[in-house]
Design a protein around this motif. Structure first.
Motif, short mmCIF file in Angstrom:
data_model
loop_
_atom_site.label_atom_id
_atom_site.label_comp_id
_atom_site.label_asym_id
_atom_site.label_seq_id
_atom_site.Cartn_x
_atom_site.Cartn_y
_atom_site.Cartn_z
N PHE A 51 0.65 -0.93 0.13
CA PHE A 51 -0.14 0.14 -0.44
C PHE A 51 0.72 1.21 -0.13
O PHE A 51 1.83 1.29 0.26
N THR A 52 0.26 1.85 -0.50
CA THR A 52 0.97 3.68 -0.08
C THR A 52 0.20 4.36 0.21
O THR A 52 -1.54 4.60 0.19
N LEU A 53 0.39 5.43 0.94
CA LEU A 53 -0.11 7.19 1.30
C LEU A 53 -0.11 8.40 1.66
O LEU A 53 0.57 8.05 0.58
N LEU A 54 -1.42 8.45 0.75
CA LEU A 54 -1.69 9.73 0.40
C LEU A 54 -2.05 10.90 1.17
O LEU A 54 -3.30 10.64 1.71
N THR A 55 -1.81 11.84 2.54
CA THR A 55 -1.91 12.41 2.97
C THR A 55 -2.59 14.11 2.88
O THR A 55 -2.32 14.58 3.44
N SER A 56 -1.69 14.52 1.72
CA SER A 56 -1.77 16.08 1.18
C SER A 56 -3.05 16.62 2.05
O SER A 56 -3.91 16.39 1.55
N THR A 57 -2.63 18.70 1.34
CA THR A 57 -3.43 19.44 2.00
C THR A 57 -4.63 19.33 0.72
O THR A 57 -6.02 19.80 0.37
N THR A 58 -3.78 19.59 -0.53
CA THR A 58 -4.49 19.54 -1.14
C THR A 58 -2.91 18.95 -3.04
O THR A 58 -2.14 18.70 -2.49
N GLU A 59 -3.86 18.47 -4.23
CA GLU A 59 -3.38 17.98 -5.20
C GLU A 59 -3.31 18.77 -6.79
O GLU A 59 -4.85 19.57 -6.95
N GLY A 60 -3.14 17.94 -7.56
CA GLY A 60 -3.39 18.14 -8.95
C GLY A 60 -4.27 16.65 -9.72
O GLY A 60 -5.15 16.45 -8.84
#
Length: 497
Positions: free
Chosen positions: A386-395
């Motif tokens: 698995f991978t995680l993405l916890t950003s506030t914003t993305e494209g």
């Protein structure tokens, strides 16, 4: 405006899905530890060569004395291939012949006078045995008041003076272009006319398709209107200020200038339909907007590949926008729930020390690893579970596509923009309410405790999602948008009303 001197629509063949012409990607620079935007730009440019049959120049504007070394490293790593060239403003201005330099025109009513730095008074920078710049500092050394850019023979080709209002005190700006003897040829009170002069030299009257990737270059490209050039601004990330909710929230400060002038571009491209819709509603002012997603590499994929279901890999810059601290806390919470899981975060940035301290405070030093930036980090995605993405914003997060291509399951915050366009919750990954660390932890536990058969089904679904974003499919989309932009420009020239 005479339409005969403009771009023609051209034809599309099965071999060349892109229109014939000069193709270039415009970005500010290529940093050593470049992230998703630069990776996406380089990948698109490679696809234009391999799938579209066109040469692509990558145009950069930052000053780095070792761009030839950067280009060599990119070639070794396969990021820069035959048919691509990395070009830099300062490297090329340094070697331009006087015949090209004399094409520059001064602005009217320029303030300030050209005074080269006395070689004995300034600090001279030397790289690889050559003088490259001479700098003059404010008395205390706190601010640079002037930079003279030097040719190999020591003559000045550009002077950037920043104490025009009162000598010795920062204020005002005078940029001067000089010939091979160091004699002034043209001056401006801003830097952007120099940038546009170089673009004119590069384009050299050719029919041109210019994709503008970075926020900083987009600001001055709003002023670059040429009948033979199609300018296309690709918005890689959210246009909203941190914490603001689309579509009516406040614009990001660094995007405000460009977004107030979107109609200056021949096309404005977004990575997701959701962002295009929000911008059209509030900010477009009639700008021609479209959607073209990032493409991804379709790596070899075996749904039956053995992998530890509890191993996670994350690729992220260690900064506030990426919120890696959420990922670390979620991993700790998942372990508290009984999952014997681990997470390796590849990347570097200003928060590295703080994140390392958090790992120690949560007693996670054996299960959370921060190895730093690695040029081969993405290969670790394809063996992880698995991978995680916890950003506030993305494209449209390229890292999610890269992971899903190899069957690595994404767990991502449902943020603007991107994750919801890729992830069907519980089918090919997990979408979690923004900021819900406990929700991320529960998703990690779900993956870590699922059977190989259950995870295999999800990994195949993730792969099918990635296949929609192949290089060939996305390059064809770019070709369509380029032809549409040409048609619009031709129509506007024939009927300006």
């Amino acid at each position: 405006m005479d339409p005969n001197i403009m771009l023609h629509a051209g034809t599309v063949t099965h071999q060349h899905v892109l229109p014939e012409g000069y193709h270039c990607a415009v970005t500010w620079g290529i940093p050593f530890d470049y992230g998703g935007m630069t990776s996406a730009m380089l990948r698109r440019s490679r696809a234009f060569v391999t799938e579209g049959g066109q040469h692509v120049d990558v145009l950069t504007f930052d000053f780095q004395p070792d761009y030839p070394d950067i280009a060599c490293e990119l070639e070794v790593n396969g990021e820069l291939i035959a048919g691509m060239e990395l070009r830099n403003l300062w490297d090329e201005l340094r070697d331009l012949p006087d015949s090209d330099l004399r094409r520059a025109s001064s602005a009217s009513r320029v303030k300030g006078e050209f005074h080269p730095i006395d070689p004995g008074a300034g600090e001279t920078e030397v790289f690889a045995g050559e003088r490259r710049r001479r700098l003059r500092y404010e008395t205390t050394g706190a601010a640079v008041l002037q930079i003279d850019y030097l040719r190999a023979d020591g003559s000045i080709f550009v002077s950037d003076r920043r104490d025009v209002t009162e000598r010795g005190t920062e204020g005002g700006r005078l940029v001067t272009l000089c010939d091979s003897e160091g004699t002034p040829l043209a001056s401006w009170n801003q830097m952007w006319p120099l940038y546009l002069f170089w673009l004119d030299v590069v384009v050299s009257g050719r029919e041109t398709f210019m994709i503008v990737d970075s926020k900083s270059t987009a600001n001055f490209i709003t002023r670059y209107r040429r009948p033979n050039v199609i300018t296309m601004h690709l918005v890689h990330n959210s246009h909203m200020a941190a914490g603001e909710q689309p579509p009516h929230g406040e614009l990001s400060r660094v995007r405000r200038y460009t977004f107030e002038r979107l109609s200056s571009f021949d096309a404005v491209i977004f990575l997701t339909a959701a962002q295009k819709r929000d911008v059209d509603e509030v900010h477009s002012s009639g700008a021609p907007t479209s959607v073209v997603p990032n493409s991804t590499e379709l790596v070899a994929f075996d749904p039956g590949q053995e992998r530890d279901p509890a191993v996670g890999v994350m690729l992220a810059s260690l900064n506030g926008r990426k919120r890696v601290q959420h990922a670390i806390k979620a991993l700790g919470a998942a372990r508290d729930l009984g999952a014997d899981c681990s997470l390796t975060v590849f990347g570097d940035g200003p928060d590295r020390k703080k994140l390392a301290q958090l790992v120690e405070e949560l007693v996670l030093t054996t299960s959370v690893h921060l190895p730093g930036f690695s040029e081969t980090a993405r290969k670790n995605l394809w063996s992880a579970s698995f991978t995680l993405l916890t950003s506030t914003t993305e494209g449209l997060p390229l890292v999610l596509l890269e992971a899903m291509s190899g069957g690595c399951l994404p767990i991502a915050y449902d943020i603007p923009y991107g994750p919801a366009d890729l992830i069907e919750d519980g089918v090919n990954g997990f979408l979690v309410r923004q900021g819900d660390i406990a929700g991320v932890a529960q998703s990690i536990v779900k993956i870590a405790s699922s059977s190989a058969e259950e995870l295999g089904v999800m990994r195949e679904a993730a792969r099918r999602t990635a296949e929609r974003f192949s290089d060939s499919a996305v390059t064809a989309r770019w070709g369509q948008e380029m032809h549409r932009a040409v048609d619009r420009k031709l129509e506007a020239a024939v009927d300006p009303s």
